[in-house]
Design an enzyme around this catalytic site. Structure first.
Site, PDB file in Angstrom:
ATOM      1  N   HIS A 148       4.704  -2.297   7.461  1.00  0.00           N
ATOM      2  CA  HIS A 148       5.160  -0.963   7.891  1.00  0.00           C
ATOM      3  C   HIS A 148       5.828  -1.021   9.278  1.00  0.00           C
ATOM      4  O   HIS A 148       6.618  -0.150   9.616  1.00  0.00           O
ATOM      5  CB  HIS A 148       3.980   0.010   7.977  1.00  0.00           C
ATOM      6  CG  HIS A 148       3.519   0.552   6.653  1.00  0.00           C
ATOM      7  ND1 HIS A 148       2.871  -0.214   5.723  1.00  0.00           N
ATOM      8  CD2 HIS A 148       3.613   1.806   6.117  1.00  0.00           C
ATOM      9  CE1 HIS A 148       2.571   0.541   4.668  1.00  0.00           C
ATOM     10  NE2 HIS A 148       3.014   1.774   4.883  1.00  0.00           N
TER      11      HIS A 148
ATOM     12  N   CYS B  63       2.212  -6.321   9.912  1.00  0.00           N
ATOM     13  CA  CYS B  63       2.055  -5.263   8.909  1.00  0.00           C
ATOM     14  C   CYS B  63       3.471  -4.888   8.518  1.00  0.00           C
ATOM     15  O   CYS B  63       4.323  -4.681   9.387  1.00  0.00           O
ATOM     16  CB  CYS B  63       1.328  -4.055   9.493  1.00  0.00           C
ATOM     17  SG  CYS B  63       1.346  -2.607   8.405  1.00  0.00           S
TER      18      CYS B  63
ATOM     19  N   SER C  51       0.835  -1.204   0.000  1.00  0.00           N
ATOM     20  CA  SER C  51       0.000   0.000   0.000  1.00  0.00           C
ATOM     21  C   SER C  51       0.870   1.254   0.000  1.00  0.00           C
ATOM     22  O   SER C  51       0.375   2.344  -0.276  1.00  0.00           O
ATOM     23  CB  SER C  51      -0.894   0.004   1.230  1.00  0.00           C
ATOM     24  OG  SER C  51      -0.091   0.046   2.398  1.00  0.00           O
TER      25      SER C  51
ATOM     26  N   GLU D 275       4.105   6.281   6.901  1.00  0.00           N
ATOM     27  CA  GLU D 275       3.937   6.901   5.576  1.00  0.00           C
ATOM     28  C   GLU D 275       4.329   8.378   5.602  1.00  0.00           C
ATOM     29  O   GLU D 275       4.784   8.927   4.608  1.00  0.00           O
ATOM     30  CB  GLU D 275       2.477   6.780   5.102  1.00  0.00           C
ATOM     31  CG  GLU D 275       2.106   5.409   4.579  1.00  0.00           C
ATOM     32  CD  GLU D 275       2.817   5.028   3.284  1.00  0.00           C
ATOM     33  OE1 GLU D 275       2.991   5.875   2.417  1.00  0.00           O
ATOM     34  OE2 GLU D 275       3.230   3.847   3.183  1.00  0.00           O
TER      35      GLU D 275
ATOM     36  N   CYS E 283       2.466  -6.993   1.739  1.00  0.00           N
ATOM     37  CA  CYS E 283       1.447  -6.270   2.500  1.00  0.00           C
ATOM     38  C   CYS E 283       0.540  -7.317   3.125  1.00  0.00           C
ATOM     39  O   CYS E 283      -0.053  -8.138   2.409  1.00  0.00           O
ATOM     40  CB  CYS E 283       0.667  -5.371   1.543  1.00  0.00           C
ATOM     41  SG  CYS E 283      -0.731  -4.537   2.298  1.00  0.00           S
TER      42      CYS E 283
END
Ligand code: DGL
Length: 264
Positions: free
Chosen positions: A185, A183, A11, A152, A73
């Site tokens: 991230h 995740c 993403s 992000e 992801c």
């Protein structure tokens, strides 16, 4: 031998944590990466939208003639990995299964925590995979919707990040001996997460575990890149502005990168 690149999608910038492991474990392989930062985070979106967006990313990667796709992801893996894997002729890997196996291997108390986006937690995919492999495990899942937006926006080192991680993880502290970073991230917040959970808790990086599976598949299908063909350049694409993506990516991967904007 197959000298085509491996495609990665996420993403946004999260899949870079998987790419870093690829560069470390399989440095001969060439990478094409697409991050959909313009539409991140995916985690709070409805399943049908995540499915649609993920297919767009997959189709983009297919135009780059990739030999394998890594859905870097967890959210997209939870929603649409099975479907994509069945429809493509090249191997498609998700990040959930490898992380589940690694957590089972790591835990001694049998108490495993999973943190992920709202969709990943709602899908219950980690608990199902873990209990399917080892029914005696106790899995506690927790959605951390504020983590991916922090990453992000490149605020990983901020005091807000520390506060958010501290507040979000409170329900898990002292309850598990192994925590899956469900995740991609989250490894970018790893230091803070480890501080909050305490030094004895083992953190499982689902993406890093996935690269072991990539390596096995490349060997099994004889898809390794020839050592004699040098990598021209890894290619990174983002659907948002190049500047933030490039800064996060170059910091994380420790090298200058070729980043281009793409409109899907
Ligand atoms: N990096 C993604 C994951 O592994 C998703 C983060 C998001 O877009 O919500 O789930």
């Amino acid at each position: 031998m197959d000298n085509r690149p491996i495609g990665f999608l996420d993403s946004g910038v999260g899949g870079l944590t998987v790419v870093r492991e690829l560069m470390r474990q399989l440095p001969h392989e060439e990478i094409v990466y697409i991050g959909d930062s313009a539409r991140a985070p995916y985690g709070p979106r409805p399943a049908e939208q995540i499915r649609e967006f993920t297919w767009q990313l997959v189709n983009f990667l297919l135009t780059k003639d990739v030999k394998m796709i890594v859905i870097a992801c967890n959210t997209a893996t939870a929603v649409v990995w099975e479907e994509i894997k069945e429809q493509l002729e090249i191997p498609v890997l998700g990040v959930v299964l490898p992380g589940s196996s690694a957590a089972i291997k790591s835990t001694s108390s049998g108490k495993i925590g999973v943190i992920g986006t709202p969709m990943t937690v709602k899908s219950d995919i980690y608990r199902q995979k873990i209990v399917d492999l080892a029914p005696q495990m106790q899995v506690t899942s927790l959605a951390c919707p504020r983590f991916a937006p922090l990453v992000e926006s490149n605020q990983m080192a901020s005091s807000i990040a520390k506060k958010v991680v501290y507040e979000s993880l409170a329900p898990l502290v002292g309850k598990v001996d192994t925590l899956i970073l469900g995740c991609t991230h989250y490894p970018l917040l790893r230091g803070i997460i480890q501080n909050v959970m305490g030094p004895s808790v083992k953190l499982i990086d689902s993406g890093a575990e996935t690269i072991r599976d990539v390596s096995v598949l490349l060997n099994y299908f004889q898809l390794n890149r020839s050592r004699d063909v040098s990598i021209s350049q890894h290619r990174f694409y983002t659907t948002a502005g190049v500047a933030t993506f490039k800064e996060i990516a170059e910091n994380w991967l420790g090298q200058d990168l070729n980043v281009e904007h793409v409109k899907l």
